[in-house]
Design a protein around this motif. Structure first.
Motif, short mmCIF file in Angstrom:
data_model
loop_
_atom_site.label_atom_id
_atom_site.label_comp_id
_atom_site.label_asym_id
_atom_site.label_seq_id
_atom_site.Cartn_x
_atom_site.Cartn_y
_atom_site.Cartn_z
N LEU A 276 22.46 40.19 36.36
CA LEU A 276 22.82 39.25 34.93
C LEU A 276 21.45 38.44 34.86
N PRO A 277 20.55 38.43 33.68
CA PRO A 277 19.55 37.55 33.50
C PRO A 277 19.99 36.18 33.59
N ALA A 278 18.73 35.41 33.87
CA ALA A 278 18.80 33.94 33.90
C ALA A 278 18.82 33.43 32.67
N GLY A 279 19.26 31.95 32.37
CA GLY A 279 19.09 31.32 31.42
C GLY A 279 20.17 31.47 30.56
N THR A 280 21.21 32.02 31.03
CA THR A 280 22.58 31.76 30.17
C THR A 280 23.77 32.07 31.12
N GLN A 281 25.03 32.00 30.64
CA GLN A 281 26.14 32.50 31.49
C GLN A 281 26.45 33.75 30.89
N VAL B 190 35.86 37.50 18.14
CA VAL B 190 36.06 37.18 19.49
C VAL B 190 34.80 36.19 19.65
N VAL B 191 35.30 35.04 20.04
CA VAL B 191 34.23 33.93 20.41
C VAL B 191 34.14 33.76 22.04
N TYR B 192 32.86 33.84 22.49
CA TYR B 192 32.65 33.57 23.99
C TYR B 192 31.85 32.32 24.00
N PRO B 193 32.64 31.26 24.31
CA PRO B 193 32.12 29.90 24.28
C PRO B 193 31.06 29.80 25.22
N GLY B 194 30.71 28.49 25.40
CA GLY B 194 29.59 27.98 26.37
C GLY B 194 28.23 27.69 25.75
N ALA B 195 28.07 28.08 24.25
CA ALA B 195 26.73 27.52 23.60
C ALA B 195 27.32 27.71 22.11
N VAL C 20 28.92 40.01 28.08
CA VAL C 20 28.67 39.34 26.78
C VAL C 20 28.08 37.76 27.10
N LYS C 21 27.01 37.64 26.37
CA LYS C 21 26.34 36.37 26.67
C LYS C 21 27.31 35.15 26.09
N ALA C 22 27.35 34.12 26.88
CA ALA C 22 27.79 32.96 26.57
C ALA C 22 27.16 32.48 25.22
N GLY C 23 28.04 32.37 24.44
CA GLY C 23 27.33 31.66 22.99
C GLY C 23 27.40 32.85 22.15
N SER C 24 28.66 33.57 21.99
CA SER C 24 28.41 34.78 21.12
C SER C 24 29.68 34.95 20.32
N ILE C 25 29.51 35.58 19.10
CA ILE C 25 30.86 35.84 18.31
C ILE C 25 30.77 37.47 18.15
N ILE C 26 31.68 38.17 18.44
CA ILE C 26 31.61 39.63 18.33
C ILE C 26 32.87 40.00 17.47
N PRO C 27 32.68 40.72 16.44
CA PRO C 27 33.76 41.02 15.45
C PRO C 27 34.10 42.49 16.18
N LEU C 28 35.17 42.84 16.20
CA LEU C 28 35.91 44.12 16.71
C LEU C 28 36.92 44.71 15.60
N GLY C 29 36.59 45.83 15.27
CA GLY C 29 37.55 46.57 14.54
C GLY C 29 38.75 47.28 15.17
N GLY D 215 24.32 33.41 35.25
CA GLY D 215 23.11 34.27 35.23
C GLY D 215 22.34 34.12 36.33
N GLY D 216 21.20 34.98 36.35
CA GLY D 216 20.11 34.77 37.42
C GLY D 216 20.48 35.28 38.75
N GLN D 217 21.36 36.24 38.81
CA GLN D 217 21.91 36.66 40.19
C GLN D 217 22.25 38.30 40.04
N ASN D 218 22.11 38.96 41.25
CA ASN D 218 22.92 40.39 41.16
C ASN D 218 24.21 40.06 41.57
#
Length: 789
Positions: free
Chosen positions: A649-654, A709-714, A683-692, A666-669
């Protein structure tokens, strides 16, 4: 003595005893370098369509050092060698040796082999180049002749982690050698001619390459659905049986693809007519496909058999190549009988007249209602290759001098002709080869006839990502691999019951759900999902669920397609594009972002079976395996057992686990729990995903009931894009956008005012708002801005 001048010109000329050199600013951050060995060099680029802007630069001369400064770049020329730096003077790239080797005989006499070297930092990754089956993310250390083929294609575009890119504007076979310096040497040229692009980020370089060579048009909504193919459907009844059965089983799909030999024998190869008696009611077949709310693609080639109408006209006009191509035998069985040569020949794609003839013949299928073109062998196939074959003369000079743009000319010929006569449906092309600039046709390139193995599957991720980094966003693979015969250890089509192939096919399908085109295809083994079980059985359910997931993501995918077209975005994003500050992402060849929000972690090793080591000859289709199973039946596998698989999971976000909604730093295996039914997805924290909703085909539902769908955190934003789904009215502004904004501190979602309109647009709709970790809210939306707390 130092002299300064303010120039509003974009052209500077420096001549020394070796060559004439031009430094030409196209924009403040794009520079063209030309070295022409003292001979005037004027050539219309086949790739570059942009014209130089009027760029404000300053020029200073200090002895034999000339410096040009724009608002973005500092370009220094000293004794014929160019150094590129940013405005602050930080060096980005230095040239090394430039060399011209005269060609003294043959059709290219008077031209040169042209070479330019570049001094890269020792630990500087570079990306792009093309479709390379080397399994690498960074393309450092490569030594190869770049010439188009079935499995590998080249664009002459690469970019660096430092934020710059190079496009080498030469169309002949080009040797790349990366030792202490990176060297490019093309076999034919009148000049060294390349473009330096300083985009700062990978996205910036992609945008600049598209500025130079063309934007990406929108593909139709249906093309982002599931496509079913096989080598091959041998009759109209076989093809229609697949369409009918999928609809009966309620397996979502949008495209059915007809492979070769619908034209009959090899002597009528690529006739672009249904001459095979088993397709005697072709028009009724096409009409039924459409009545079943599906679309039909068909195989067309860059070659013609001697008994076709196109071959005869092209031959009379001298517009056929003489080298041998596929198929070599006129008889259809295997192995080929070489005492009955096919006489099939490739056409001269470089000739406008030849491309007109090609479309004249293809228009027969277009008028029948074929929806899309599968342009096979656009590399093209070159059998019994001899280097001297490249010295054949075509309509624009030697074949060698333009060898690598064969796919660009072939694909552009079809795209341009259909655009000229039909605006009711968007041109959709699937092609086996590409070159720089081909993104302006919107064509999808697939990675060639690869073998069905975990090793080849692992290679597809860096292949697709490096392709994307050359500014071409549309790429896909044969889901399940093309050659799968080595898994048929219990007889014909037994691989569909072979757990080793079942597991590979499931994981490849789950990966394919997050590529720009989701397409199942191959030989030796049937790929239709119902051959792998029935509802309630783990393998079948996993395959169908991957397809359903694809359709759930259609609002997200189509909105991303708009960002690709409008704002030069990309579907498949190497992790270094979004997490450059995390060095662990620089050479990650196992994961990628799909759009800006979804982290895709394909399962690239078997968890339930033993890996089968397969070596495939892509030309003969002969599969060799290092450990053939005994013919004692396939073992039972407990597919319901959950497994563990390590992901980064890349660093700099949840990150949120898409399946469990668990939030992870993020920033860890981490070890992901992985059943057969799905691969890890985050899904990156701070994302909005429209799903059909679940649908049977892309246009079944106008998405009047979308989950947001809102993924909070940012804080987060997402632009929901919609149009008619086909035709080119969007180019006239007939589309709508709705900006979705999440304020993380206030925990408020704003559904913005709808902008724009199009025919058939929903006046009102329902949005189901879900905040992960919070509550669900259903809101009615009629185009006015509303807030949801």
């Amino acid at each position: 003595m130092k002299r300064k001048a303010i120039l509003f010109s974009i052209l500077a000329l420096m001549v020394n005893s070796i060559w004439a050199q031009k430094v030409e600013f196209f924009t403040p951050s794009i520079v063209r370098i030309i070295k022409d060995n003292g001979q005037p060099f004027e050539r219309k680029s086949e790739v570059i369509t942009a014209k130089p802007q009027k760029v404000k630069i300053s020029k200073s001369v200090d002895g034999d050092i000339t410096t040009y400064r724009s608002s973005a770049l500092t370009v220094t020329v000293e004794k014929g060698r160019v150094t590129f730096a940013d405005r602050k003077g930080n060096v980005l790239l230095r040239e090394g040796e430039c060399k011209f080797t005269p060609i003294t005989s043959g059709v290219d006499k008077g031209a040169y082999k042209v070479k330019q070297s570049f001094a890269l930092d020792k630990d500087e990754p570079i990306y792009g180049l093309g479709l390379l089956q080397n399994g690498k993310m960074s393309q450092r250390g490569e030594h190869r002749l770049m010439m188009q083929s079935n499995l590998e294609d080249y664009s002459n575009v690469f970019q660096s982690i430092k934020g710059y890119g190079i496009y080498w504007d030469n169309y002949s076979p080009t040797q790349i050698d990366d030792n202490a310096t990176l060297e490019l040497e093309s076999q034919v040229g009148k000049a060294v001619d390349y473009y330096f692009m300083y985009g700062v980020t990978a996205d910036g370089v992609i945008a600049q390459m598209r500025y130079l060579s063309g934007k990406v048009p929108m593909s139709a909504l249906w093309t982002y659905g599931f496509h079913q193919s096989r080598e091959r459907y041998k009759s109209q009844n076989e093809l229609l049986d697949v369409v009918r059965k999928y609809r009966k089983l309620r397996v979502p799909f949008d495209g059915i693809i007809q492979d070769w030999q619908y034209w009959g024998s090899n002597y009528t190869w690529n006739a672009m007519e249904f001459l095979n008696e088993d397709f005697g009611r072709a028009q009724q077949m096409i009409d039924e496909v459409h009545r079943q709310n599906a679309h039909m693609s068909i195989s067309i080639w860059s070659s013609f058999g001697p008994e076709t109408k196109a071959f005869k006209e092209l031959k009379d006009k001298g517009l056929l190549f003489s080298f041998k191509t596929w198929p070599e035998s006129g008889l259809g069985f295997w192995p080929p009988r070489m005492d009955y040569p096919s006489g099939v020949r490739c056409y001269d794609v470089y000739s406008l007249e030849a491309r007109d003839i090609y479309w004249k013949n293809l228009s027969r299928l277009h008028k029948m209602g074929i929806d899309a073109w599968w342009m096979d062998s656009t590399d093209p196939d070159h059998m019994s290759f001899k280097d001297s074959d490249l010295d054949e003369t075509c309509s624009v000079g030697s074949y060698r001098s333009v060898r690598n743009i064969f796919p660009l000319k072939a694909v552009s010929g079809v795209y341009d002709h259909q655009r000229a006569v039909d605006s009711s449906k968007r041109v959709f092309i699937l092609t086996r080869s590409y070159f720089a600039g081909q993104q302006r046709t919107g064509a999808q390139t697939w990675s060639g006839d690869i073998g069905s193995s975990w090793e080849n599957f692992r290679k597809q991720i860096p292949i697709c990502l490096n392709y994307t980094l050359t500014a071409n966003p549309n790429v896909n693979t044969d889901i399940g691999g093309f050659f799968a015969g080595s898994y048929n250890t219990q007889g014909h089509n037994s691989a569909t019951r072979n757990p080793q192939y079942q597991e590979l096919y499931v994981r490849w399908m789950q990966f394919g759900a997050f590529t720009p085109m989701m397409r199942s295809h191959g030989t030796d083994v049937y790929r239709e999902l119902y051959y792998y079980g029935k509802q309630g059985e783990p393998v079948y359910d996993a395959l169908v669920n991957a397809v359903k997931l694809r359709y759930n993501f259609l609002p997200y995918i189509y909105s991303t397609a708009w960002q690709v077209s409008k704002n030069d975005d990309s579907f498949m994003r190497a992790l270094m594009m979004d997490f450059k500050s995390d060095r662990n992402t620089w050479d990650n060849s196992r994961e990628f972002m799909f759009g800006r929000n979804i982290l895709v972690c394909p399962v690239l090793s078997p968890l339930y079976t033993k890996e089968k080591i397969v070596k495939t000859d892509e030309l003969s289709g002969w599969n060799k395996t290092e450990s053939q199973e005994a013919n004692a039946g396939y073992p039972n596998v407990n597919w319901t057992e959950e497994k563990q698989y390590e992901v980064y999971l890349p660093a700099g976000t949840q990150w949120f686990d898409f399946w469990t909604e668990k939030k992870i730093e993020g920033g860890q295996n981490v070890m992901a729990t992985v059943p057969l039914d799905h691969s890890p997805l985050y899904v990156k924290a701070g994302s909005i995903i429209p799903l059909g909703p679940d649908v049977q085909y892309a246009n079944e539902n106008k998405f009047d009931n979308i989950d947001i769908v809102v993924y909070p955190g940012a804080n987060a934003e997402f632009m929901l894009y919609e149009d008619e789904g086909d035709n080119y009215n969007y180019e006239k502004g007939q589309y709508s956008t709705i900006l979705l904004k999440w304020n993380d501190k206030a925990k408020v979602l704003t559904i913005g005012k709808r902008k724009g309109s199009f025919q058939g647009m929903l006046a009102s709709r329902t949005f189901n708002v879900k905040v992960v970790g919070g509550k669900n809210t259903t809101v009615k939306y009629s185009g006015k801005s509303i807030t949801v707390k």
